[in-house]
Write an enzyme that holds these catalytic residues in place. Structure first.
Site, PDB file in Angstrom:
ATOM      1  N   ASP A  96       2.471   3.214   2.884  1.00 37.47           N
ATOM      2  CA  ASP A  96       1.429   4.204   2.594  1.00 37.47           C
ATOM      3  C   ASP A  96       1.998   5.520   2.053  1.00 37.47           C
ATOM      4  OD1 ASP A  96      -1.119   5.226   2.326  1.00 37.47           O
ATOM      5  OD2 ASP A  96      -1.535   5.398   4.463  1.00 37.47           O
ATOM      6  N   HIS A 100       1.445   5.426  -2.067  1.00 32.44           N
ATOM      7  CA  HIS A 100       0.924   6.499  -2.940  1.00 32.44           C
ATOM      8  C   HIS A 100       2.109   7.143  -3.654  1.00 32.44           C
ATOM      9  CE1 HIS A 100      -3.257   6.506  -1.435  1.00 32.44           C
ATOM     10  NE2 HIS A 100      -2.675   5.986  -0.362  1.00 32.44           N
ATOM     11  N   TRP A 109       0.468  13.728   3.814  1.00 33.46           N
ATOM     12  CA  TRP A 109      -0.038  13.014   4.993  1.00 33.46           C
ATOM     13  C   TRP A 109       1.065  12.644   5.975  1.00 33.46           C
ATOM     14  CZ3 TRP A 109      -1.608  12.190  -0.052  1.00 33.46           C
ATOM     15  CH2 TRP A 109      -2.952  12.513  -0.329  1.00 33.46           C
ATOM     16  N   GLU A 166     -11.066   4.227   6.911  1.00 38.00           N
ATOM     17  CA  GLU A 166      -9.902   4.907   7.485  1.00 38.00           C
ATOM     18  C   GLU A 166     -10.433   6.074   8.305  1.00 38.00           C
ATOM     19  OE1 GLU A 166      -6.961   6.453   4.801  1.00 38.00           O
ATOM     20  OE2 GLU A 166      -5.496   6.740   6.404  1.00 38.00           O
ATOM     21  N   HIS A 182      -9.335   1.733   0.068  1.00 40.20           N
ATOM     22  CA  HIS A 182      -9.185   2.434   1.329  1.00 40.20           C
ATOM     23  C   HIS A 182     -10.529   2.259   2.030  1.00 40.20           C
ATOM     24  CE1 HIS A 182      -5.776   4.187  -0.688  1.00 40.20           C
ATOM     25  NE2 HIS A 182      -5.444   4.879   0.382  1.00 40.20           N
ATOM     26  N   GLN A 190      -9.665   9.281  -5.154  1.00 43.75           N
ATOM     27  CA  GLN A 190      -9.386   9.940  -3.871  1.00 43.75           C
ATOM     28  C   GLN A 190     -10.574  10.772  -3.346  1.00 43.75           C
ATOM     29  OE1 GLN A 190      -6.061  10.631  -1.717  1.00 43.75           O
ATOM     30  NE2 GLN A 190      -7.986  10.791  -0.618  1.00 43.75           N
ATOM     31  N   HIS A 211       0.838  -1.209   0.000  1.00 44.53           N
ATOM     32  CA  HIS A 211       0.000   0.000   0.000  1.00 44.53           C
ATOM     33  C   HIS A 211       0.871   1.256   0.000  1.00 44.53           C
ATOM     34  CE1 HIS A 211      -3.949   1.984   0.951  1.00 44.53           C
ATOM     35  NE2 HIS A 211      -3.088   2.983   1.094  1.00 44.53           N
TER      36      HIS A 211
HETATM   37 ZN   LIG Z   1      -3.492   5.023   1.303  1.00 45.56          ZN
END
Ligand SMILES: [Zn+2]
Length: 429
Positions: free
Chosen positions: A313, A63, A319, A217, A214, A156, A61
């Protein structure tokens, strides 16, 4: 025989505890594992000196479209998931394909140096230009000789909430993106979230693709989209091809409800991905004290028979401001947050960043076994637990029988009277 992709590794420990093992590689594949194997003339020898030879790390996982963009156009002040999503929305219109490709390639270099040879990356499809999709498809091709990059079409901003998101997601799949993504907890309502799971699972079933959403979350104990994901997986016969990522609401759920949910997830053959580094920092931000840990119930999922991987991630993006592609750091954080301190649990955390994650991606060639591709990492450690403890140095990274990265052993010279000259961080055994 072509010596370029042939190799003999001497005197390695393996993750299952075997010691003093040799591994013979011919034409990029493992052809023998055992003691005292002969080295054919002209074939290079890699002396493992008793250190741990492991299958490569796999990140289930990530991005890659956002990676290494930290500070662009500004830093996440609140540290929350929602500000991260807003910040990514500010950055998106400013992205260029060249910059995306350059950052992704740089991250892939970091990954290979850390023995991370397969990555599943989500790629945002909520941009009419599909700029990131085209960039990462290009990167996937560029890195293919040394890294398996699998892409997930990730809406997203919500596949039902954002205009044209479903059409864009289908266009991304048409262009060659591998996996169907989703984000049910970000849709406008719980029922829209459930509807998004239905639509996306049906799309995956039609096209014969895998699913990775996702899912939940959130710290909301009533966010229960994983239930819909298990239901649709079961209904459509997608067993073993569907992954629920994050699943952080499970941390806060009622125990009775979880006792019903876990067998449903196992029955559907769902895979689960926890992202310990990210969720320990993003979740619980609305709590005072006590603050929730914000990671899904890893040992309970494993005990129920659900395959669990740990993902990185994010690395230096809206993030998360840290990270280096080190899956041993991910495993260490997962171990701590889940309090998985028993010997078998610590080993399970190592599996979560290697073999379990390979199952999530569906990589048939992953694993240190005769007949499989000669991809492996030589770690400066004696066993998987020590590798996690030391975030062990990747002494050598091998792809298809060729050494693609080396890092010098970590040692320190002491200048103390009456003490040994060098520090050995391993236990004497
Ligand atoms: Zn993610």
């Amino acid at each position: 025989m072509d010596a370029a992709d042939s190799l003999l590794v001497r005197n390695a420990c393996l993750t299952d505890g075997r010691r003093a093992q040799d591994v013979r590689v011919e034409a990029g594949r493992i052809t023998a594992i055992g003691t005292g194997l002969a080295a054919p003339a002209g074939v290079p020898v890699l002396d493992a000196e008793g250190q741990l030879l492991s299958p490569p790390f796999v990140d289930p996982h990530f991005h890659m479209d956002a990676t290494l963009s930290y500070g662009l156009p500004r830093v996440n002040a609140s540290g929350t998931l929602l500000e991260g999503i807003a910040l990514w929305g500010e950055l998106k219109p400013q992205l260029t394909q060249d910059a995306l490709v350059e950052r992704a390639l740089q991250y892939c270099d970091w990954a290979v140096a850390k023995g991370l040879l397969a990555i599943r990356s989500h790629v945002d499809v909520c941009d009419e230009r599909l700029l990131a999709v085209e960039a990462l498809l290009h990167v996937k091709q560029r890195v293919a000789p040394y890294l398996d990059l699998q892409l997930v079409a990730f809406p997203q901003d919500g596949v039902l909430r954002a205009p044209n998101a479903l059409a864009n997601l289908k266009r991304a799949l048409d262009l060659g993106v591998d996996v169907v993504g989703g984000i049910p907890h970000f849709e406008r309502t719980m029922s829209d979230g459930a509807e998004s799971v239905r639509v996306l699972c049906e799309l995956a079933a039609e096209r014969g693709l895998r699913v990775d959403m996702h899912c939940d979350e959130s710290d909301d104990p009533l966010s229960r989209h994983v239930e819909s994901l298990a239901f649709q997986t079961q209904r459509l016969g997608l067993h073993g091809r569907v992954t629920g990522s994050h699943l952080t609401s499970m941390h806060s759920m009622d125990n009775y409800y979880v006792s019903k949910l876990l067998p449903l997830m196992a029955e559907a053959g769902l895979h689960a991905v926890a992202n310990p580094l990210i969720n320990i920092t993003l979740q619980g931000r609305h709590d005072s004290y006590p603050k929730r840990r914000g990671m899904t119930r890893v040992p309970e999922l494993m005990a129920a028979g659900v395959n669990v991987g740990f993902g990185h991630d994010c690395v230096m993006d809206p993030w998360y401001s840290l990270g280096s592609g080190d899956m041993l750091e991910v495993a260490a954080m997962g171990l701590h947050v889940a309090q998985m301190t028993a010997q078998d649990q610590m080993r399970a955390c190592f599996d979560a960043v290697t073999v379990n994650s390979a199952r999530i991606l569906g990589l048939p060639d992953h694993g240190l076994e005769v007949g499989k591709a000669a991809d492996f990492v030589l770690l400066q450690a004696r066993d998987p637990v020590e590798a996690i403890r030391l975030r062990a140095t990747r002494l050598a990274v091998v792809r298809r029988g060729a050494v693609v990265a080396r890092t010098p052993a970590a040692t320190a010279a002491l200048a103390l009277p009456g003490r040994p000259a060098a520090v050995d961080w391993t236990l004497m055994r």
